[in-house]
Scaffold this motif. Structure first.
Motif, mmCIF file in Angstrom:
data_model
loop_
_atom_site.group_PDB
_atom_site.id
_atom_site.type_symbol
_atom_site.label_atom_id
_atom_site.label_comp_id
_atom_site.label_asym_id
_atom_site.label_seq_id
_atom_site.Cartn_x
_atom_site.Cartn_y
_atom_site.Cartn_z
ATOM 1 N N THR A 77 38.440 28.934 31.989
ATOM 2 C CA THR A 77 39.686 29.443 32.534
ATOM 3 C C THR A 77 40.710 28.321 32.617
ATOM 4 O O THR A 77 40.349 27.155 32.722
ATOM 5 N N TYR A 102 44.764 35.363 37.503
ATOM 6 C CA TYR A 102 43.807 36.417 37.209
ATOM 7 C C TYR A 102 44.321 37.793 37.612
ATOM 8 O O TYR A 102 44.848 37.965 38.692
ATOM 9 N N LEU A 107 39.591 40.201 35.089
ATOM 10 C CA LEU A 107 38.542 39.257 35.486
ATOM 11 C C LEU A 107 37.188 39.954 35.494
ATOM 12 O O LEU A 107 36.213 39.442 34.930
#
Length: 124
Positions: A77, A102, A107
């Motif tokens: 990420t 996110y 996610l």
């Protein structure tokens, strides 16, 4: 979950725990390696920020852990997506990469996809 920003790590830990997953947290790559050495058998997936302090970035951490466990699933990420993953041929958004910030649904989908796919080795 490896994330150097405490507030982000706590938020992501809460989000992922609410999805039903058990989380082990680390703030740095070195801390993550130490936890890996103690609890490797309890870890199915590594979710790590790419940019981290302490001399080990997330890709290096993933490669190190996959060297000892090739079947380890990895989800990378970053808030700097395009710049970081452009040169990495084994990093694919939605499979083993999710950009920050996110979206909870994305996610959840990406974690499930990462866990359901065969491992993607980050070794070159």
């Amino acid at each position: 979950l490896v994330e150097d920003e405490n507030s982000v790590r706590k938020m992501v830990q809460t989000l992922i725990s609410n999805l039903g997953y058990n989380i082990i947290e680390a703030a740095t790559g070195k801390e993550a390696v130490a936890l890996w050495e103690q609890r490797q058998e309890k870890i199915d997936m590594l979710m790590t920020d790419i940019i981290m302090p302490d001399g080990m970035n997330g890709v290096e951490l993933a490669r190190k852990l996959q060297a000892s466990e090739p079947g380890l699933k990895v989800l990378l990420t970053s808030g700097y997506a395009a710049d970081l993953i452009s040169g990495e041929r084994n990093i694919r958004e939605g499979v083993n990469f999710i950009p920050k910030p996110y979206d909870l649904q994305k996610l959840a989908e990406t974690i499930r996809s990462c866990l359901d796919q065969p491992p993607h080795s980050l070794t070159r």
